[in-house]
Design a protein around this motif. Structure first.
Motif, short mmCIF file in Angstrom:
data_model
loop_
_atom_site.label_atom_id
_atom_site.label_comp_id
_atom_site.label_asym_id
_atom_site.label_seq_id
_atom_site.Cartn_x
_atom_site.Cartn_y
_atom_site.Cartn_z
N VAL A 94 0.85 -1.24 -0.02
CA VAL A 94 -0.08 0.05 -0.14
C VAL A 94 0.79 1.13 -0.05
O VAL A 94 0.76 2.27 -0.61
CB VAL A 94 -0.78 -0.04 1.21
N GLU A 95 1.86 1.01 0.66
CA GLU A 95 2.92 2.31 0.71
C GLU A 95 3.28 2.78 -0.58
O GLU A 95 3.70 3.90 -0.89
CB GLU A 95 4.28 2.05 1.60
N GLN A 96 3.72 1.55 -1.32
CA GLN A 96 4.29 1.85 -2.69
C GLN A 96 3.19 2.46 -3.70
O GLN A 96 3.63 3.35 -4.37
CB GLN A 96 4.56 0.42 -3.33
N LYS A 97 1.91 2.06 -3.44
CA LYS A 97 1.01 2.36 -4.14
C LYS A 97 0.56 3.87 -3.90
O LYS A 97 0.33 4.93 -4.79
CB LYS A 97 -0.39 1.43 -4.21
N LEU A 98 0.52 4.11 -2.63
CA LEU A 98 0.11 5.53 -2.25
C LEU A 98 1.13 6.35 -1.64
O LEU A 98 1.30 6.43 -0.38
CB LEU A 98 -1.06 5.54 -1.34
N SER A 99 2.04 6.73 -2.39
CA SER A 99 3.30 7.30 -1.96
C SER A 99 2.94 8.72 -1.22
O SER A 99 3.64 9.10 -0.52
CB SER A 99 4.33 7.31 -3.13
N GLU A 100 1.91 9.28 -1.72
CA GLU A 100 1.43 10.55 -1.41
C GLU A 100 1.06 10.52 0.02
O GLU A 100 1.17 11.51 0.89
CB GLU A 100 0.74 11.39 -2.33
N PHE A 101 0.46 9.48 0.43
CA PHE A 101 -0.03 9.14 1.85
C PHE A 101 0.98 9.21 3.03
O PHE A 101 2.15 8.52 2.56
CB PHE A 101 -0.95 7.83 1.70
N SER A 102 0.86 9.79 3.78
CA SER A 102 1.97 9.83 4.92
C SER A 102 2.09 8.48 5.38
O SER A 102 1.16 7.61 5.97
CB SER A 102 1.53 10.94 5.84
N LYS A 103 3.39 8.30 5.63
CA LYS A 103 3.64 7.14 6.32
C LYS A 103 3.24 6.98 7.89
O LYS A 103 2.82 5.75 8.31
CB LYS A 103 5.17 6.85 6.32
N GLU A 104 3.07 8.13 8.27
CA GLU A 104 2.71 8.08 9.84
C GLU A 104 1.09 7.59 9.97
O GLU A 104 1.08 6.93 10.70
CB GLU A 104 2.50 9.84 10.06
N LEU A 105 0.46 7.97 8.96
CA LEU A 105 -1.01 7.46 9.16
C LEU A 105 -1.15 5.97 8.88
O LEU A 105 -2.11 5.12 9.28
CB LEU A 105 -1.83 8.10 7.84
N LEU A 106 -0.28 5.45 7.88
CA LEU A 106 -0.33 4.32 7.57
C LEU A 106 -0.16 3.08 8.61
O LEU A 106 -0.48 2.06 8.39
CB LEU A 106 0.34 3.81 6.20
N SER A 107 0.58 3.59 9.32
CA SER A 107 1.02 2.74 10.63
C SER A 107 0.12 2.75 11.81
O SER A 107 0.45 2.33 12.73
CB SER A 107 2.80 2.96 10.96
N LEU A 108 -1.05 3.36 11.38
CA LEU A 108 -2.09 3.29 12.72
C LEU A 108 -3.01 2.27 11.98
O LEU A 108 -3.42 2.08 10.80
CB LEU A 108 -2.70 4.75 12.44
N CYS A 109 -3.44 1.70 13.06
CA CYS A 109 -4.71 0.89 12.66
C CYS A 109 -5.87 2.00 12.41
O CYS A 109 -6.11 3.06 12.57
CB CYS A 109 -5.35 -0.02 13.92
N PRO A 110 -7.04 1.29 11.62
CA PRO A 110 -8.07 1.94 11.20
C PRO A 110 -8.82 2.95 12.03
O PRO A 110 -9.15 4.09 11.62
CB PRO A 110 -9.03 0.88 10.56
N ARG A 111 -8.77 2.56 13.28
CA ARG A 111 -9.56 3.32 14.19
C ARG A 111 -8.70 4.51 14.60
O ARG A 111 -9.25 5.55 14.66
CB ARG A 111 -10.18 2.44 15.65
N CYS A 112 -7.37 4.15 14.93
CA CYS A 112 -6.46 5.25 15.35
C CYS A 112 -6.35 6.18 14.21
O CYS A 112 -6.27 7.34 14.37
CB CYS A 112 -5.31 4.56 15.73
N ARG A 113 -6.43 5.61 12.98
CA ARG A 113 -6.17 6.58 11.82
C ARG A 113 -7.24 7.57 11.78
O ARG A 113 -7.23 8.82 11.39
CB ARG A 113 -6.23 5.72 10.39
N ARG A 114 -8.68 6.97 11.64
CA ARG A 114 -9.60 7.81 11.95
C ARG A 114 -9.66 9.13 12.98
O ARG A 114 -9.66 10.40 12.56
CB ARG A 114 -11.00 7.10 11.90
N VAL A 115 -9.09 8.80 14.01
CA VAL A 115 -9.11 9.66 15.04
C VAL A 115 -8.02 10.75 14.84
O VAL A 115 -8.38 11.93 15.03
CB VAL A 115 -8.57 8.78 16.55
N GLU A 116 -6.78 9.97 14.35
CA GLU A 116 -6.00 10.88 14.02
C GLU A 116 -6.24 11.96 13.02
O GLU A 116 -5.96 13.18 13.00
CB GLU A 116 -4.63 10.18 13.28
N MET A 117 -6.92 11.50 11.82
CA MET A 117 -7.27 12.55 10.70
C MET A 117 -8.16 13.35 11.32
O MET A 117 -8.00 14.73 11.02
CB MET A 117 -8.02 11.45 9.86
#
Ligand code: SF4
Ligand code: SF4
Lengths: 557, 300, 165
Positions: free
Chosen positions: C134-157
């Motif tokens: 996924v990281e390779q595919k979505l390079s513009e997406f921040s690595k920070e966000l990707l290493s969060l689980c879906p729930r934490c990611r939502r909270v973070e966003m």
């Protein structure tokens, strides 16, 4: 099409129906009317009195969570004009009672009993006992109600028999030597034959030994998983079920299947019919003691099995259907191979069937036995070769054309002698007919895709899918849900045809009972347990034949 | 009694004892060929089956006294039948006394079998038993009638071709009666519809079944050899044969007719009891009518 | 009248058709679908196959630090839906069908994947392979966000949006 003149034929009926209820929906293949509880019997009376109207299936459904009612759907078919009349009766959620119509429409008998067992519908004017569910099933648990999930039911019910077997440590305690030979094993069904000497004077059938709750299971599966489940309803003609299911969903959601997929479905359906009819003929010859015929018919059939595997990837349970199309294409190379194999089958089968039919015992035991009069066949709404052997040309391929049958002219094979021979001849001729059909379809195979790209489920749509299976009409009724079918009602041909068996058994010799029962091609699930009641002495003997049916004579020959 | 006769008798008895299951093995192979199958691995398979069954534990569902008694009695009688016939074919003498002994022994064995069946506690096998009794009673009469008719035909002077024709007619009819007696298709009605009704042997297993099968096959082979006795006698009166060779010839002929029966039974289906009675009646009356017709109308 | 004898020449012409299975090779065509084989190097552990499998012969479970894609051939109906759906084409349909075994464990085949732990809540939520993909595919997406689980990611966003505002 011929619609104008024939529409007139049922004009009175239509205007009557539309008068009796102003709540109706008209779809391409059916007219659905909502009828009040009190008017049902009157409507049933009118429908059953109209010439050319057959009861195709009845579905009971628990829709309390959707619209606050239980529903009964009665599907009547007007074969000649290729349309259905669906009578929809909403029932009170607290006290679902509906008048029984089994006395008016004979074929409704089993459906009512099943609805009673599985959904808990009460039928006024009729006392019903347990029919589908086992005797030790808990009281007042109706498995098809939405109150229960599959997991709940598994927890609720553990067959007593398992506990009992454990209690006596069955595996350890009883050793029954069955010798180096194999006992006869078919599917569990139960017939009581009432005999006077060697004549059968009556018969009764008790079924549903293997009710597997497939309809309930499907409610927890995704749309594209159900075809694989449906295919496992029948071990011989499973493909008709996955096709019916897909067609029902496609009808309900108005998905247009690519023409090429329709052709491929029809090709595989016909190949399945060829293998099934050959299987039947083989077993029928075996029942008549002509084992050489059995072996040779199955030898010819083997080529069909290999052909099916080449086209679909599996000898049986083809796994070919998904909603919206099929999964595998047929390329030129396969088309050529297919035609070649079919030609050789046609030649070999023609040669052999003439030999088999010239065997004196085969001839004399098929001719004139197992009579099923035409009027009885009509009043029971029978289907398939069973009804066609009694002179009634009912065939879904002609009456409710689906898949590629829409694009061709189709004439059902009919015989009028009403006996076992007539039903045999219908099947034999259908083998040749199917071979021609497959070749015709292969020849006309249009280009294009084999499945729709995508489709969206829409809840609470109603759809009917029917296919002419080797044994007769298979009909699936579906009420769609969001991710899975909400209610899926399956009716296999044997369900419709079994009530005819007692009629056919009247006055046959005991020796001809097996072939007569087999003549409806009941998935050969007929003969495991039989009960012989001698009327003269009126004592009842009940012996589980499975344990005893060491095929003695086979040892000696 | 010269030496070759003395050798011939025990050899014949041994052949009677060992040949039947072997022939059944061959029959199974032949059937498999007709049905495009491989069939059993070797022609010894029936012997293996019987030996395996006999080595299994004994489980009896009906009163053991009846089963063991009748079965052992019929086995003994079969063997004495084999001995009698062996004597007869080795001595190449055929007097009415031997014919009658053979017939009486045969009838006794059949009624023993019927007794065995009737003691079955299983209602399904009773259905089969009544069927076989019906056929047996009818066919026994035919068997006796044609055996005597053959003997009579042979004892006529044999002066003209007519007399040979008479022998041929009687022998053919006897061969048919033997075929029916062997309980082959289409007349194996006692074990007909295993799903619905069956013969007594569904009650047997293990050693009892093994012995039953053995005695049944032995009976079949003895039956097949009966017409051959007459043939041998005929031969002996026209050309001189060494008794050993004559005896072997008879066994070869009996085996051939046994296998011919096997092929025939692979080609047809199973009859029904009322149908079977009609057919058998018809054939037997026809045979007698033809024989009488030839005898009376053709005056040499 | 004796037409039924004609079966003899037919039998003679055809010969023997049965084979000495299991000593002889079974006859399967090229199209035959047998058991599947998951290529561990290609599989990312996305779980798509487990969701489509009609008899639930495939399952994906996180046990300890690994995600296990388990194939139980005892349930498999050889339909090949998993192979159709797999985005990585990691599933191959073989012609294998003689799978009986005395050991039930022989019927289970596991593919193990390392799992990533959510940087925030510590729950294990995805295989590292899939994350890389996924990281390779979505390079513009921040690595920070990707290493969060879906729930934490939502909270973070959500919290980021709030912060930005
Ligand atoms: S779909 Fe393919 S990549 Fe995803 S888990 Fe299954 S095998 Fe692995
Ligand atoms: S082949 Fe079908 S049943 Fe087997 S694992 Fe794949 S999806 Fe499941």
């Amino acid at each position: 099409m011929e619609s104008l003149s024939t529409d007139n034929e049922f004009e009175n009926l239509y205007s009557y129906l539309k008068k009796i209820s102003n709540r109706f929906v008209e779809e391409e293949d059916h007219l659905r009317i909502v009828v009040e509880n009190e008017k049902l019997r009157e409507v049933a009376e009118v429908l059953s009195k109209t010439e050319g109207v057959f009861l195709r299936t009845i579905a009971a459904s628990d829709e309390r969570s959707v619209n606050g009612f239980y529903k009964m759907y009665y599907v009547f078919g007007l074969d000649r004009i290729h349309r259905n009349i669906v009578v929809e009766v909403p029932l009170d959620a607290e006290n679902p009672v509906i008048p029984s119509i089994a006395d008016i429409v004979k074929a409704a008998d089993w459906y009512e009993r099943e609805a009673h067992d599985l959904i808990g519908i009460k039928f006024s004017g009729r006392i019903l006992h347990r029919f589908v569910l086992p005797d030790d099933w808990p009281e007042n648990v109706y498995p098809l109600r939405k109150d229960y999930t599959v997991q709940d039911l598994v927890k609720l019910y553990r067959p007593e028999i398992i506990a009992k077997a454990r209690e006596v440590e069955a595996e350890a305690a009883i050793i029954i030597p069955i010798g180096p030979y194999h006992p006869a094993l078919h599917e569990p069904e139960y017939f009581e034959l009432y005999v006077r000497g060697e004549k059968v004077v009556g018969a009764r059938y008790v079924g549903f030994m293997v009710h597997r709750g497939i309809e309930k299971l499907a409610e927890s599966m995704k749309y594209d998983q159900v075809p694989f489940l449906a295919e496992r309803i029948c071990g011989i003609c499973g493909y008709v079920h996955s096709t019916s299911y897909c067609q029902a969903v496609e009808k309900a959601l108005k998905i247009h299947v690519p023409e090429r997929a329709e052709y491929i479905r029809s090709i595989v359906l016909e190949i399945e019919r060829i293998h099934s009819h050959l299987l039947w003929l083989g077993v029928a010859l075996h029942l008549l003691g002509y084992d050489t015929g059995f072996m040779h018919v199955w030898r010819i059939r083997e080529q069909v099995m290999i052909l099916a595997e080449m086209l679909t990837g599996s000898r049986k349970t083809y796994g070919l259907n998904i909603v919206g199309g099929v999964r595998r294409d047929i390329d030129r190379d396969k088309v050529n191979k297919c035609v070649k194999v079919l030609d050789s089958i046609a030649k070999e089968f023609k040669e052999f069937v003439e030999i088999a039919m010239s065997v004196p015992q085969v001839k004399s035991r098929l001719r004139g036995t197992g009579l099923l009069p035409r009027n009885e066949a009509a009043s029971l709404s029978l289907v398939g070769p069973t009804v066609r052997g009694s002179g009634i040309p009912r065939d879904v391929r002609r009456d409710y054309p689906y898949a590629a049958y829409k694009y061709i002219d189709f004439k059902p094979v009919v015989r009028t002698e009403c006996d076992n021979m007539a039903r045999t001849e219908v099947r034999v001729e259908e083998v040749f007919q199917s071979i021609e059909l497959v070749k015709n379809f292969l020849d006309r195979l249009p280009g294009g895709g084999i499945a729709v790209d995508s489709w969206e489920p829409e809840p609470y749509r109603f759809g009917i899918g029917a296919v002419e299976a080797p044994r007769g009409e298979v009909i699936h009724v579906i009420v769609t849900g969001r991710y899975s079918p909400y209610r899926w009602r399956v009716r296999a041909p044997t369900y419709q045809n079994l009530p005819a068996v007692p009629i056919m058994l009247r006055d046959v010799d005991l020796a001809d009972a097996p072939i007569t029962i087999a003549s409806i091609d009941p998935c050969f699930s007929c003969t495991d347990r039989a009960l012989i009641i001698n009327i003269e002495k009126s004592d009842v003997r009940d012996v589980p034949l499975v344990a005893l049916s060491l095929k003695g004579s086979r040892l000696l020959r | 009694m010269n030496l070759s006769t003395l050798i011939s008798i025990p050899i014949s008895i041994l052949l009677y004892i060992f040949l039947p299951p072997l022939l059944d093995g061959v029959e199974r192979k032949v059937k498999a060929d007709i049905q495009s199958r491989i069939g059993p691995p070797t022609i010894l398979q029936t012997w293996y089956d019987i030996l395996k069954l006999i080595s299994k534990e004994v489980v009896l569902s009906m009163n053991p006294r009846y089963v063991v008694l009748t079965l052992s009695l019929s086995l003994t009688m079969l063997i004495s039948l084999a001995v009698t016939i062996s004597y007869s074919i080795s001595l190449l003498n055929l007097d009415m006394y031997i014919v009658i002994t053979v017939l009486i022994l045969l009838l006794a064995i059949h009624s023993l079998y019927l007794t065995l069946y009737i003691f079955s506690s299983n209602p399904f096998s009773i259905v089969g038993t009544f069927r076989i009794a019906t056929i047996d009673i009818l066919n026994e009469a035919g068997l006796v009638a044609f055996a005597i008719l053959t003997a009579v035909s042979i004892s006529i002077s044999r002066a003209s071709p007519r007399d040979y024709l008479l022998i041929a007619i009687a022998l053919t009819a006897l061969a048919i009666a033997v075929y029916v007696s062997q309980r082959r298709l289409p007349y194996d009605l006692h074990e007909a519809e295993p799903e619905l009704a069956s013969g007594a042997i569904i009650e047997f297993s293990g050693a009892v079944l093994g012995f039953y099968i053995y005695s049944h096959l032995l009976e079949r082979y003895i039956l097949a050899s009966i017409p051959m006795i007459f043939v041998a006698y005929l031969m002996s009166s026209t050309l001189y044969l060494n008794p050993v060779i004559a005896m072997l010839l008879i066994h070869i002929l009996a085996s051939s007719i046994y296998l011919l029966y096997a092929v025939i039974s692979a080609l047809i289906g199973r009859s029904r009891v009322n149908l079977a009675v009609k057919t058998i009646n018809f054939i037997y009356f026809l045979a007698i009518a033809i024989w009488l017709g030839v005898y009376i109308l053709w005056n040499p | 009248m004796v037409k039924f004898v004609k079966v003899l020449p037919i039998a003679a012409k055809i010969g023997t058709v049965t084979i000495r299975y299991p000593y002889a090779k079974p006859i399967v065509t090229d199209s035959f679908r047998g058991a599947i084989e998951v290529d561990p190097s290609k599989c990312t552990g996305c779980g798509a196959c487990t969701r489509i499998c009609p008899p639930k012969a495939l399952s994906l479970n996180i046990e300890g630090g690994t995600a296990i894609l388990r194939y139980f051939v005892g349930r498999c109906i050889f339909c090949g839906m998993c192979a159709d759906i797999c985005p990585e084409k990691a599933i191959k349909i073989t012609k294998e069908f003689e799978l009986a075994s005395e050991q039930v464990s022989d019927l289970y085949i596991d593919v193990e994947h390392e799992v990533v732990t959510c940087r925030k809540c510590g729950s294990k939520f995805v295989t590292s392979k899939l994350l890389n993909k996924v990281e390779q595919k979505l390079s513009e997406f921040s690595k920070e966000l990707l290493s969060l689980c879906p729930r934490c990611r939502r909270v973070e966003m959500l919290s980021k949006q709030v912060y930005l505002r």
